[in-house]
Design a protein around this motif. Structure first.
Motif, short mmCIF file in Angstrom:
data_model
loop_
_atom_site.label_atom_id
_atom_site.label_comp_id
_atom_site.label_asym_id
_atom_site.label_seq_id
_atom_site.Cartn_x
_atom_site.Cartn_y
_atom_site.Cartn_z
N ILE A 942 0.84 -1.21 0.00
CA ILE A 942 0.00 0.00 0.00
C ILE A 942 0.87 1.26 0.00
O ILE A 942 0.51 2.26 -0.62
N PHE A 943 2.04 1.21 0.64
CA PHE A 943 2.94 2.37 0.59
C PHE A 943 3.44 2.60 -0.84
O PHE A 943 3.56 3.73 -1.30
N THR A 944 3.73 1.50 -1.51
CA THR A 944 4.18 1.62 -2.91
C THR A 944 3.08 2.20 -3.78
O THR A 944 3.33 3.06 -4.63
N VAL A 945 1.86 1.73 -3.57
CA VAL A 945 0.73 2.26 -4.35
C VAL A 945 0.54 3.74 -4.08
O VAL A 945 0.31 4.54 -5.00
N PHE A 946 0.67 4.15 -2.82
CA PHE A 946 0.51 5.56 -2.49
C PHE A 946 1.58 6.40 -3.18
O PHE A 946 1.31 7.53 -3.63
N ARG A 947 2.79 5.87 -3.26
CA ARG A 947 3.83 6.62 -3.97
C ARG A 947 3.48 6.78 -5.44
O ARG A 947 3.79 7.80 -6.06
N ILE A 948 2.84 5.77 -5.98
CA ILE A 948 2.42 5.85 -7.39
C ILE A 948 1.31 6.88 -7.55
O ILE A 948 1.28 7.65 -8.51
#
Length: 1921
Positions: A942-948
């Motif tokens: 989810i952190f990676t998705v938020f960065r996207i």
């Protein structure tokens, strides 16, 4: 409330307000008429009549900080008001930026919006008009926002939407819709052609004309439109101008396929008049329609511009009238032999325009055209889309041709056809023949007449709009007449034809061409009785049913073509038979079978009648015809799926609702439908079943309506039976859907067909069943679908589409049914997302699901739905977003848009889900993970998705609303998840990866561009803060909190997080900085504990600071934060204060100081780089930063990067010499080795030797371009040595040739000697690298002081020019302003050996005079003691200031800082000695040049002799005698005995030189100047006598001053100290321009005896360049004197203004200034003040021949020199003497007369000699070795010898001629080393190899006995760079 007038608030407690401000009333005081109010957080009072009351509601009332006053007015008005306010400020900026076009367009739009706003506020608009006005308003608001780069506004029905009130998926769709509407306009499917006839231009008009327009398809060779018909008068203008519909028409309903190049606009012109166009007028008044001309235009010509105004079409006429019917085809085919122009000037003026869109849209957009009237011209036949309700009954008749007999005549007939429409009673129908759309229908038609043609072809199209009720029994009758050309002009009837319009069986006339029989008759035949001829046959191909009369053989025939376009009549017999089924019961089966063969247009015309027929047959005999009726019904239903008949679906819907009466039909329909579904596996029935399944929607509609009718009729009987039937039917459906297609596609195709239309059945079932029942039925049906994903892909796509339609259906919107359907929908979505298939459809379904879930909905059902969705889809949704964003984007634009759409939809779905999740949902989610590994994976995901999600490219640039919503959701989610991070991944469970991911996300979140509120407009910033607050601060506090929780794990993130955290602190948000800066202290503390220092922190901090600040981040406030002592964050003091408490205080404070200084330079660098052009400020700032990285930070890589940045700046500014020196810095760091170097900057991977070779060649090239060839030679030698050591003779040869070419350029090409200027930058407003410092700058070519001053003021537009040369005081240093102090200075060359050596050409010497210069000087005259008015020279002293730089010029910059300044004073006697030395040297040089024929023009020598001799006669050196040779002076100054002797010798030497010069002059003087020469000789003897010279002293006569060609020279032994070692270099500089062909002179005379005497002494006017601007005069260029001039300030003026013998004393020069050359008079040249003309004229009398000079090069003894050392502004002050032993001439200043400049010698360039040039910018006569020849011969200088007996010490030798030095107060370093070559044993050829030692002559010789060479450190190596 809104303010309607501004209020200053000057009363107590008054609130200052501006017009338009919004206020909220808290209390009203009626007595005073004042309101207590609040304005946001401010409170106060103001008059009540200053406001206008408005209704409003307060949101968040009670929370002052978050209160929002929302007007209750229309939201469009609110938006207009706020938008116009924002536009107002930006609109003014457009004017400032000179964007005139957008400025005016926006101004018009703003006025238009204001006008529309008034209309809305008035409130008198109708609903439709209000809607239209709002549409216009929003369109203009969007246009303006787009043009100004503002945000896209999401709207719903013209009103702004609140993103908090709708779901995020709906918000995304609104944004996407507006974005698509903006970017990709939908192409129109319907097009229309507007035609306006203006006039016909032709010379031979005189008859009325008919003009007929039509559209012609040349590909199919047929017309495709009706005709537009209009009449013109005799002048070629429309006949009825008052009726615009008569002369303009709109050709409507053109499809896109008809906009092609083979569609033509054809224009046929018919004249109305006599048979022959040239016939004379006669008694006959009969007029005929005769062919005139034709014009053609391809519609392709309109496709590019859509509009053709005032188009003139050429009009052609066929060569033979028989070709008239095809003239347009001949013109299109360009068969030129068949037609020609009707006249040379014939033309048809028309206006054409192509319009796009449906007809209603056209009516709205082009209201004016339709208001004035326009005729409508249809296409032939029906349009592409047939609309229900369209009533047409048009019969098109084309009069084709005829074949007639001569009728007994010798020539062919002139045949005219007359047509009538006759009804069944024989009466002619009135007004049913239409010629075209522009003309009303007529009762009869007359064809045009072809002359003498028995086989005429007309091809005229007519339209007969006959009503249906008159169609039966009607017929058309054509009468044929011969038109006589005789005088009577009678028309004789000779035959007729007729044709009935309908047959007896009810069928209308079939379409096609009909050959009619021509029945002969006489003129008196009675045709009124139609019954007599109707019994006759009318056609050769068609006979009446009961007419058995034989057709007589005839040769005459008449052809017409008919075409019926009717919605009521039919030509199809099968259709008639079906509709009349009751009359022929035996034909029912055949009629039902033939129904499928009937054209669809015929069926839809009689749709209701056909359906009634089918259901009537079904009711009467369902057993026999039930299956066939069902098949016919399926055929009709599927017929309506065709796009052509799609619009007839509403007709069928209306029929089902209102006209359908089959109450029993449902039984048969269910039975037949089930029968077909049960047989889906039978292959032979596959096609038929597929057709049935396509029609299931309307079959169910008939079933449901039939059941409802039955229930109404019977009171609901058989309800259970009906339910059972439906259940059995759906059971068959479920079984059918559950079948898996094992290798066969037939079954899957049927399943796909059923699923595509199944959702349309839901609404019908809801009419009979409960919502939950229908939901269960649908759930079971969809649940029965096979879950295998590797089956038929088309079926999977259709299955998903069916689910999508289910979600969009009314059934799903009901919460009761949604809870039943949601699980099955999510199940299928999960399967597709898992396989990453059909993502577009999945995204659409998910969007629809979330659109139904509103924000903040706390209903239990919604919370349960969120639970289901989170458990089912959250994980797969995250993985899907990761998957699709990691794919490469498609290349095609359409595919890329689709890719972005699906990404955006999934993102909006995820955001919607997260926003709906409550605390309970998050807690349940986190508790659902069984292991920490699962939780870890989820958090990382989810952190990676938020960065996207927060990437800039995720949403379009103007989607700020969407970005803010997304950020709000992200930060809310992060706050929930950070607790899980703390609880599960700290201490022993610490996981670096997840914490790093968290911090990285937080940093990029804060750094988002859309969150930088400082960049927003005030209104936008206010809205964001009211709605979301500053999310950066919230996230910053969370970072700080999480960092504090890390404890000892902080070491894992040091130094990795230094850069990201530093980037956060650079954001100009005080609260955020206060939160984040203390973290750096924590990092330093932990790093100190771990390793005992914080070198890593320091290195990372400095590296990152450079890159971040170069990107535009950081500001002055941020720099102060690092170094301030104010509290920053609660209990945390400033960073510096906190560091001071630690044990590692010193290193910490040092780091902060270093970072602060770096930030100073980086901020300066960034500010300078914002400028457009390269200027000195950019270069100086880069040099400052470069040196800082080298000396203080030792950052080699950054140092090299900035070397190349500086190099690029120099190249851009064309500073090639400085660019070469800059690149030498990098070259110094490299060695000639084979060490491999990595790829760096623009250098490839190569060895160190190769890179150094490349650098050498580049540097040589730049030295060459900068004309610094001597330095290039040094490098050529070095690289040649390397080639020689490697035996690379090929390259060695090239290098030697290059070296030789540089030598040639030194000798052959001219070089300008630049001026040098001292610049002081004072005040605190200057950048740090300039603040309160002084520099010496090397000017550009041709740049003089005034030009340089202007350039500096342009670079610093806010600077104030200081008007004096005195050192500023402390108040100037500390002022909050910018002060510039500029004056010219004189370079003091280092290399005296070359300059003093005889025989060296000026081309060589000129280099050493202005290169490798460390020291510069300027002089200030002043009086010491009492000033003698009779002889000012007695008390005239000179203060000489010497400036020492940190680095020599030229170097890596055009300016360098002054490191030290020294001040000495010169006595009047020393001044006089220097003046005479300089003048003598000038005379030697001119005489030598004249002797050696270097001087083609002797005028310089003539004028110099004239100036010295004439001045001497009139006073001259006598003033020196009076001042220094008198007994009083000798007694008072016994120490000056040697100097007095020296002055006497110089006077005698001057006389000797003048005598020899006159001898030389006599040999070369031209004849016309002989009188002047004689005068000079006479005056010379007068001069000698005035000096008391009869014969020269023996010593002088024995050994006169040496000249190369036998001129007298002073003996070395006879006069020990008569000449200086520097005498040879005290020679004038001049421009390389050749002398003017015509000499310009200016005559002047002495204004007083005193000035004449001064003139005698100084000899000023005969300056080597100045002589060209003087007029021959007995008293040339004398000096004037003024006693009012300031002793510290002198100025200059054009020498051409020097003729004023009667000037008053107040305008005379002061004598102290007259003794100084302009180069040594710095004061007034700083910024010359405007002077009176006479004053400027006088100033130019001061030349440079006899001005005082001093030598600052060599150390002098205090004992030998009376000059007092005033000051030495240096860390180590020392005494200074201008002379030592022998009297040495002083190095000249470059601030003398600009005669040495290139401009000064050209009258064309400068006007007058020194016009407008300050004296400080002029050149000294002692600056060059002599005048260069006018041609290309090398200059030969006069050698001069040092008479001094004192040996010259080796230590005092000059430095290497090409070496460059860097000088600092701390450590002297020679720089660059590349230009230094070790000294050779034997002196090399010029240019000599440079030495490593530069003498430092700045110290007093009494304090230093030897010169210490500057040490050169070994070059530092750069690793792999």
């Amino acid at each position: 409330m809104a303010l309607i007038a501004g209020f200053r608030g000057t009363v107590p407690h008054g609130l200052s307000l501006e017009i338009g401000d919004t206020v909220q009333i808290l209390e009203k005081c009626d007595g005073e008429g004042l309101f207590y109010l609040t304005f946001f957080i401010f409170q106060g009072i103001f008059p009540s009549n200053y406001i206008h009351l408005k209704n409003a509601c307060v949101k968040n009332k009670g929370y002052v900080q978050f209160e929002m006053v929302i007007p209750t007015e229309d939201s469009v008005i609110t938006e207009m008001t706020s938008t116009l306010r924002d536009w107002g400020a930006m609109w003014k900026q457009l004017y400032v930026r000179n964007e005139g076009d957008l400025f005016h367009r926006l101004w018009h739009i703003m006025n238009e919006i204001l006008d529309l706003r008034r209309q809305v506020l008035v409130g008198h608009l109708t609903h439709d008009r209000m809607k239209d006005v709002k549409r216009h308003i929003t369109a203009r608001l969007d246009w303006g926002n787009e043009q100004l780069g503002l945000d896209l506004v999401p709207r719903k029905e013209y009103a702004m939407v609140d993103p908090e009130e709708i779901s995020i998926t709906e918000l995304f769709r609104l944004m996407e819709h507006r974005h698509r509407k903006k970017d990709t306009p939908v192409p129109a499917s319907s097009h229309h052609l507007f035609v306006q006839m203006k006039s016909l231009m032709c010379s031979n008009l005189g008859e009325e004309l008919e003009v007929i327009f039509s559209l012609f398809d040349s590909k199919e060779n047929r017309p495709i439109s009706e005709r537009f018909f209009l009449r013109l008068n005799r002048n070629g203008l429309p006949k009825c101008p008052e009726k615009p519909e008569r002369h303009c028409s709109l050709f409507v309903d053109l499809g896109s396929s008809e906009l092609r190049k083979d569609i033509y606009i054809t224009v046929h012109i018919i004249r109305i008049g006599r048979m022959g166009a040239g016939e004379k007028k006669n008694a006959c008044n009969v007029q005929y329609r005769r062919p005139f001309g034709c014009a053609v235009l391809s519609i392709a010509d309109l496709l590019a511009g859509d509009s053709k105004d005032d188009l003139v079409l050429k009009v052609y006429m066929c060569n033979t009238e028989s070709d008239w019917y095809q003239i347009h085809e001949n013109i299109i085919k360009k068969l030129n032999a068949r037609y020609n122009l009707t006249g040379s000037n014939a033309g048809l003026a028309v206006s054409l325009q192509l319009l796009h869109g449906d007809i209603e849209q056209i009516r709205r957009e082009y209201t004016s055209r339709f208001t004035h009237g326009v005729s409508i011209t249809r296409k032939l036949g029906f349009s592409n889309i047939i609309m229900p309700g369209e009533m047409r009954n048009d019969l098109y008749i084309t009069v084709e041709r005829g074949e007639f007999e001569k009728g007994g005549k010798s020539v062919a007939r002139n045949v005219e056809v007359t047509m009538h429409v006759v009804d069944s009673s024989g009466q002619i129908l009135k007004d049913f023949i239409s010629f075209g759309s522009g003309e009303p229908p007529a009762s009869e038609y007359h064809s045009f007449v072809l002359y003498h043609n028995n086989c005429p072809r007309w091809a005229e199209l007519l339209k007969l709009p006959i009503p249906v009720d008159k169609f039966r029994g009607a017929h058309i009758r054509c009468e044929f007449r011969h038109c006589s050309t005789k005088e009577k002009g009678e028309k004789k009837l000779f035959g007729f034809s007729f044709m009935p319009l309908m047959q007896e069986n009810g069928r209308t006339l079939p379409d096609g061409t009909h050959e009619l029989i021509v029945h002969k008759c006489e003129e008196n035949a009675n045709l009124q009785d139609s019954g007599r001829y109707l019994k006759l046959p009318f056609s050769k191909g068609i006979s009446l049913g009961n007419n058995s009369q034989a057709v007589k053989a005839t040769k005459e025939s008449f052809w017409i073509t008919s075409f019926l376009c009717s919605t009521k009549l039919t030509q199809n017999g099968d259709m008639l038979d079906l509709l009349k089924w009751r009359t022929h019961p035996d034909k029912i089966a055949g009629c039902l079978s033939k129904l499928k063969e009937i054209d669809g247009s015929e069926i839809v015309k009689f749709l209701q009648d056909t359906l009634d027929t089918l259901f009537g047959i079904l009711d009467e005999n369902s057993q026999k015809y039930g299956s066939k009726v069902f098949d016919c019904l399926v055929h009709i239903i599927n017929l309506l799926q065709d796009s052509k008949f799609h619009h007839f679906k509403p007709v069928m819907d209306t029929y089902i609702e209102s006209h359908f009466a089959g109450a029993l039909a449902y039984r048969d329909l269910i039975k037949v439908l089930k029968w077909h579904i049960d047989r889906v596996t039978e292959v032979e029935l596959h096609d038929h079943i597929q057709e049935v399944l396509k029609a299931q929607e309307y079959i169910f509609k008939y079933i449901v309506q039939s059941r409802r009718l039955f229930s109404i009729a019977t009171g609901g009987q058989n309800e259970e039976e009906f339910r059972c039937c439906i259940q059995e039917l759906l059971m068959s459906v479920r079984f059918f859907l559950s079948q898996e297609s094992k290798g066969t596609t037939a079954l899957s195709q049927l399943q796909a067909v059923f699923l595509s239309s199944f959702p349309s059945v839901y609404s019908e079932l809801l009419k009979l069943f409960d919502v939950r029942e229908v939901a269960n039925l649908v759930h079971d049906a969809l649940g029965s679908l096979p879950t295998v994903m590797h089956g038929d892909e088309s079926l999977q796509a259709v299955k998903l589409q069916s689910i999508g339609k289910t979600v969009e259906s009314h059934l799903y919107t009901n919460p009761d049914s949604r809870c039943i359907l949601l699980p099955v929908v999510l199940h299928h979505l999960h399967m597709h997302l898992q396989e990453q298939k059909d993502l577009i459809m999945c995204a659409r379904i998910l969007s629809n699901i979330f659109c139904l879930i509103k924000k903040n909905s706390s209903e239990k059902s919604v919370l349960e739905e969120i639970d289901v969705i989170v458990n089912s889809l959250l994980d797969i949704l995250l993985r899907t977003i990761l998957e699709i964003t990691s794919r490469p984007q498609p290349s095609g634009s359409a595919m890329r848009l689709q890719f972005q759409d699906v990404t955006g939809e999934f993102v909006s779905c995820l955001l919607s889900l997260l926003r709906q999740m409550t605390d309970r949902h998050y807690q349940q989610l986190l508790d659902s993970f069984n292991t920490k590994e699962d939780l870890r994976d989820f958090l990382l995901q989810i952190f990676t998705v938020f960065r996207i999600l927060i990437r800039p490219e995720m949403f379009p640039k103007d989607w700020t609303v969407m970005r803010l919503v997304a950020n709000n959701v992200i930060i809310t989610t992060v706050l929930y998840l950070s607790d899980a991070l703390r609880k599960n991944f700290l201490n022993e469970n610490f996981d670096y990866k997840i914490w790093d991911s968290y911090f990285f996300l937080a940093v990029i979140f804060i750094n988002q561009l859309c969150l930088q509120l400082e960049m927003f407009t005030p209104s936008k910033k206010k809205k964001v803060l009211e709605k979301y607050g500053d999310m950066r601060v919230t996230m910053g506090c969370e970072i700080f909190s999480m960092w504090q929780n890390l404890g000892e794990h902080k070491l894992h993130f040091i130094p990795a997080l230094i850069g990201p955290f530093l980037e956060v602190t650079l954001i100009p948000q005080p609260d955020l900085r206060n939160v984040m800066i203390p973290i750096f202290h924590d990092m330093m503390d932990w790093e100190q504990r771990r390793s005992g220092n914080f070198k890593q922190v320091e290195a990372k901090l400095i590296d990152k600071l450079d890159s971040l600040m170069s990107e535009g981040k950081g500001d002055e406030t941020y720099r102060e934060l690092f170094n301030s002592i104010i509290p920053l964050f609660g209990p945390y003091p400033s960073l510096l204060k906190k560091i001071e408490r630690e044990t590692w205080r010193e290193s910490g404070v040092s780091l902060i100081a270093t970072v602060t200084r770096l930030m100073e330079r980086l901020l300066d660098y960034r500010d300078c780089m914002k400028m457009g052009e390269v200027d000195g400020k950019k270069i100086g700032c880069t040099v400052s930063l470069l040196n800082f990285y080298k000396t203080e930070l030792n950052k080699e890589e950054m140092y090299i990067r900035y070397i190349h940045k500086l190099y690029d700046l120099h190249l851009k500014a064309q500073n090639f010499t400085e660019a070469a020196y800059t690149l030498l810095l990098y070259d110094e760091l490299l060695e000639w080795s084979d060490r491999p170097l990595r790829e760096f900057l623009n250098y490839p991977m190569q060895t160190e030797w190769q890179r150094k070779e490349c650098l050498h060649l580049t540097i040589i090239q730049n030295f060459d371009r900068g004309k610094c060839w001597e330095n290039g030679i040094i490098l050529c030698r070095k690289i040649a040595e390397q080639y020689e050591s490697y035996y690379d003779y090929r390259n060695l040869s090239k290098m030697r040739m290059m070296e030789a070419s540089l030598y040639d350029k030194i000798m052959d090409q001219q070089r300008l000697e630049p001026e040098f200027f001292r610049v002081g930058f004072y005040g605190k407003k200057f950048p740090f690298f300039l603040r309160n410092k002084e520099f010496v700058c090397r000017g550009h070519d041709y740049e003089r002081l005034e030009a340089f001053q202007q350039r500096m003021l342009n670079e610093f537009p806010h600077a104030i020019a200081m008007q004096h040369a005195n050192q500023p005081d402390e108040t100037i240093f500390q002022a909050e302003a910018q002060y510039l102090q500029i004056y010219a200075v004189t370079p003091i060359p280092e290399n005296q050996e070359v300059l003093q050596r005889d025989g060296i050409p000026d081309n060589i010497k000129s280099f050493y005079k202005v290169n490798h210069i460390w020291r510069f000087r300027y002089d200030r005259p002043f009086h010491k003691g009492t000033k003698d008015k009779e002889n000012e020279f007695k008390s005239l002293w000179v203060e000489r200031t010497t400036l020492i730089l940190v680095q020599s010029l030229p170097g890596i910059s055009r300016w360098f800082e002054v490191e030290k300044r020294e001040v000495v004073e010169m006595s009047p006697l020393e001044n006089a000695i220097e003046v005479l030395e300089n003048k003598n040297q000038q005379l030697r040089t001119l005489i030598s040049q004249c002797q050696t024929r270097q001087m083609q023009n002797i005028n310089p020598l003539t004028m110099c002799l004239n100036g010295v001799i004439d001045a001497a006669v009139n006073g001259g050196v006598a003033r020196y005698q009076e001042a220094f040779f008198v007994k009083e002076y000798v007694l008072n100054h016994p120490e000056d005995g040697e100097k007095i002797t020296r002055l006497r010798e110089l006077m005698l030497e001057q006389a000797q030189i003048l005598e020899f010069g006159l001898a030389v002059h006599e040999k070369v003087v031209p004849q016309d100047m002989r009188p002047l020469h004689k005068k000079l000789v006479d005056q010379f003897f007068v001069m000698k006598s005035s000096l008391g010279i009869q014969e020269f002293p023996a010593c002088i006569q024995a050994s006169p001053v040496h000249f190369p060609n036998g001129s007298p020279r002073v003996c070395r032994n006879s006069i020990p100290i008569s000449m200086s070692p520097d005498a040879a270099r005290v020679i004038p500089r001049r421009s390389p321009l050749s002398y003017p062909a015509v000499n310009r002179y200016s005559s002047s005379s002495l204004s007083s005896q005193a000035s004449a005497e001064v003139s005698n002494i100084t000899g000023q006017s005969e300056s080597s360049d100045e002589v060209f601007n003087m007029q021959p005069s007995p008293s040339t260029s004398s000096l004037s004197s003024t006693h009012s001039a300031s002793p510290n300030v002198t100025s200059s003026a054009p020498s051409s203004a020097r003729a004023s013998p009667l000037l008053s004393d107040k305008h005379k020069h002061s004598r102290e200034n007259s003794c100084l050359s302009p180069r040594e008079r710095p004061c007034s040249a700083i910024y010359p003040t405007p002077l009176e003309t006479s004053q400027r004229m006088l100033f130019n009398h001061i030349g440079d021949g006899a001005l005082p000079r001093s030598d600052s090069n060599l150390p002098g003894s205090d004992k030998a020199s009376p000059a007092r050392h005033i000051a030495s502004i240096s860390p180590s002050p020392a005494g200074r003497s201008p002379m030592k032993g022998s009297v040495q001439s002083f190095t000249p200043s470059p601030v003398e007369y600009h005669s040495s400049g290139l401009i000064s010698n050209s009258p064309a360039l400068s006007g007058s000699y020194s016009s407008g040039i300050s004296s400080l910018s002029r050149c000294s006569t002692s600056e060059t070795s002599g005048f260069e020849s006018q041609g290309s011969e090398p200059a030969v200088t006069v050698p001069s010898y040092s008479i001094s007996e004192e040996p010259v010490r080796k230590e005092s030798k000059t430095p290497p001629p090409y070496s460059v030095y860097e000088r600092t107060l701390k450590r002297p370093v020679p720089l660059p080393h590349s230009l230094s070559i070790p000294p050779a044993a034997d002196p090399p050829a010029l240019p000599p190899k440079p030495q490593l030692v530069r003498p430092n002559n700045l110290e007093n010789s009494s304090r230093r006995t030897e010169q210490v060479p500057r040490p050169r450190p070994l070059p530092r190596k750069v690793s792999q760079l």
